[in-house]
Design a protein around this motif. Structure first.
Motif, PDB file in Angstrom:
ATOM      1  N   THR A 121      34.583  65.728  72.061  1.00 56.51           N
ATOM      2  CA  THR A 121      33.347  65.238  72.676  1.00 56.51           C
ATOM      3  C   THR A 121      32.321  66.360  72.721  1.00 56.51           C
ATOM      4  O   THR A 121      32.680  67.530  72.627  1.00 56.51           O
ATOM      5  N   LYS A 136      31.580  62.602  65.173  1.00 57.39           N
ATOM      6  CA  LYS A 136      30.974  62.137  66.424  1.00 57.39           C
ATOM      7  C   LYS A 136      30.583  63.310  67.334  1.00 57.39           C
ATOM      8  O   LYS A 136      29.671  63.183  68.136  1.00 57.39           O
ATOM      9  N   THR A 154      35.882  65.060  64.533  1.00 56.46           N
ATOM     10  CA  THR A 154      35.171  64.046  63.750  1.00 56.46           C
ATOM     11  C   THR A 154      33.666  64.260  63.840  1.00 56.46           C
ATOM     12  O   THR A 154      33.190  65.074  64.622  1.00 56.46           O
ATOM     13  N   TRP A 211      24.071  63.340  61.503  1.00 51.67           N
ATOM     14  CA  TRP A 211      24.918  63.345  62.693  1.00 51.67           C
ATOM     15  C   TRP A 211      25.034  64.744  63.275  1.00 51.67           C
ATOM     16  O   TRP A 211      24.915  64.949  64.483  1.00 51.67           O
ATOM     17  N   ASN A 218      24.044  65.867  67.026  1.00 43.55           N
ATOM     18  CA  ASN A 218      25.032  66.470  67.933  1.00 43.55           C
ATOM     19  C   ASN A 218      24.589  67.849  68.401  1.00 43.55           C
ATOM     20  O   ASN A 218      24.676  68.177  69.574  1.00 43.55           O
TER      21      ASN A 218
END
Lengths: 297, 277
Positions: free
Chosen positions: B138, B220, B218, B69, B73
């Motif tokens: 984000t 994400k 997180t 991840w 990212n």
């Protein structure tokens, strides 16, 4: 606008349109935050004051009265100036050596420059491990030589210098490359002429090469001082400001106030102090020495 | 053509060889530690070579933290930032370098203010802006503060200014406007500066830590550097240095390999960027 023809007016608007995208982002994330930080600096705003309360210059007064602020300011200055001064001096010295047409110069460049390609956060972890008591590389080396080990990051006397060492290791190659680029631009006829006149190596360097590099050195120096004043990655990972705030630097202090203690009033006050300080310093430097150095060369 | 060693370059080797060796020590230690076992690390005897070549630490690092991840990212953020930057700096550099209009020089100085107030120094107010815009946690939040680049604008302006006016004539004769000029004439001719900027931007954002740390919570949106720091802090009470060093290698390897393979390009880019900046 009455003086402009339609055509001129549309050209003018077009010119501004090209700048607009970049300008919008600067407006939101560079200019606005400066004013927002100054605005918030006049309020108490923290976990004790969840609603902003106007406080005049109280935040400034309390910060300037506290010992910690001055300690942090001194640490920051010490860290920035010594890291940059040492890496620039070493970088220049090494660039001059590599410029002597050594063989395998590529290998030396890679060996000196590779730390620039390692994130500061990762470099911090590697060096933390190097400095670890007893099992770290440095203590292993010292005890291997039969010498007493040193407290490295655990002593208020050595901790900041340990961090400076990491900064130098990280940046020396960068300066070496910049100076090498500058050295390539020194006209060889000038140096040859000086040799014919009987000037020695040191003399040639000090009288010809160094002045030619200076305009360029100056701007690099300013930009990097500004940059290093903001450095926080090393402190965050290696020491969290310990021991006894001996390694607490300004941006880390701001981070502590704003995001550890959630004191946005004090965090914003420190932010505006740092920003205004930098803007004033650079304005003064550029309007005095900056202009002179720039025109001389 | 092997030239004989000159006396003054001999002195250079005496300086360069030991210095290069010291500079490389941290890298050697990083690799050596990543392959060691815990008992090996906690031994009083120090050896550079691990007892066995085992990739256990790497396997363990991959299983404790979602590095996949983090990689994804990081790549998305770095590419996004560079793509937007190229658009904004090319447009602005065209106006500053090739056009005349009132207020141009003042606006340019205003742009340069960003060199003195880089995003990490205004983290507190920017955090509020990002939170007001509902962008916390984000990838956009990490990148958006860098979408305008004073440094890039400066670099491209210098490059555009150096291109002779006549090069634009053919575009003008065909009735093309500023955008056509930028895309078909200026950018191709300013390629060295563009590449230099791209390299500097990519490596800067790949290495970034503090701002991404503040605005992400997180997996994400978390980046490699932040994930690495969290992994090391998770084991702080009883640091597993071999695990941390294996994770560090996972994080630094791509850029370091790219650098070693394309070293000439990288170094030239940094030279070029410094020379012009």
């Amino acid at each position: 606008m009455g003086l402009l023809s339609n055509r001129q007016r549309s050209n003018l608007i077009k010119s501004y349109l090209y700048i607009l995208p970049a300008f919008l982002f600067l407006l939101i994330f560079t200019y606005y935050p400066i004013f927002y930080a100054i605005f918030i600096s006049f309020f108490r705003w923290s976990t004790d004051y969840p609603q902003k309360v106007f406080a005049g210059v109280q935040n400034y007064v309390e910060i300037l009265k506290g010992d910690l602020f001055w300690k942090v300011a001194w640490n920051t200055l010490l860290y920035s100036v010594s890291t940059i001064f040492i890496s620039m001096a070493l970088g220049l010295f090494l660039a001059v050596q590599i410029n002597k047409k050594v063989r395998a110069s590529g290998v030396f460049k890679v060996a000196l420059f590779y730390p620039m390609m390692i994130p500061l956060a990762a470099a911090a972890l590697i060096w933390l491990w190097i400095y670890i008591p007893t099992y770290g590389l440095l203590d292993h080396l010292l005890s291997g030589l039969g010498l007493p080990t040193l407290p490295w990051l655990n002593s208020t006397e050595t901790a900041l210098w340990c961090i400076v060492a990491v900064g130098v290791w990280k940046h020396v190659g960068y300066y070496m490359i910049l100076f090498l680029a500058g050295l390539y631009n020194v006209p060889s006829e000038l140096l040859d002429a000086a040799t014919v006149e009987g000037a020695g190596g040191f003399h040639r360097f000090w009288r010809i090469t160094f002045p030619l590099l200076s305009s360029y050195t100056f701007f690099v120096f300013i930009i990097n001082i500004v940059d290093s004043l903001q450095s926080i990655d090393l402190v965050y990972i290696m020491t969290q400001g310990r021991p006894a705030d001996a390694t607490n630097l300004m941006v880390y202090y701001i981070y502590q106030q704003a995001f550890r203690y959630w004191n946005m009033g004090v965090g914003s006050t420190l932010t505006s102090m740092l920003t205004i300080f930098l803007l004033i310093c650079v304005a003064v430097i550029f309007s005095t020495i900056g202009r002179r150095i720039y025109y001389e060369v | 053509m092997v030239q004989p060693l000159k006396k003054h370059s001999l002195l250079a080797y005496v300086v360069l060889v030991p210095f290069a060796f010291v500079m490389l020590l941290p890298l050697l230690l990083l690799v050596s530690t990543a392959f060691k076992t815990l008992p090996e690390l906690m031994s009083i005897d120090f050896h550079w070579l691990p007892e066995a070549l085992s990739f256990d630490n790497f396997r363990k690092a991959m299983s404790v933290a979602p590095f996949g991840w983090y990689y994804l990212n990081t790549i998305i953020v770095v590419v996004m930032v560079l793509a937007v930057q190229i658009v904004t700096i090319s447009l602005a550099a065209y106006a500053f370098g090739r056009l005349k209009f009132p207020g141009r020089d003042i606006l340019f100085v205003l742009f340069l203010v960003q060199l003195l107030v880089p995003p990490q120094s205004v983290v507190v107010p920017n955090y509020h802006t990002i939170s007001t815009l509902k962008l916390l946690d984000t990838k956009i939040a990490i990148g958006v503060v860098y979408f305008a680049s004073a440094y890039g604008t400066f670099l491209m302006r210098q490059a555009f200014k150096a291109i002779p006016k006549e090069m634009e004539d053919s575009v003008k004769m065909d009735g093309g406007g500023g955008l056509t000029t930028i895309i078909h004439v200026l950018l191709p001719l300013a390629k060295p500066s563009l590449i230099a900027f791209a390299m500097v931007s990519l490596s800067f954002h790949w290495n970034e830590f503090f701002w991404p740390l503040i605005v992400t919570d997180t997996r994400k949106a978390r980046l490699l550097t932040v994930g690495l720091a969290l992994l090391s802090q998770a084991t702080e009470s009883n640091p597993e240095w071999s695990l941390t060093m294996a994770a560090t290698i996972i994080v630094v390897l791509p850029l370091l390999l790219a650098f070693i393979v394309f070293q000439r390009r990288f170094i030239q880019s940094f030279m070029h960027s410094g020379l012009k900046g």
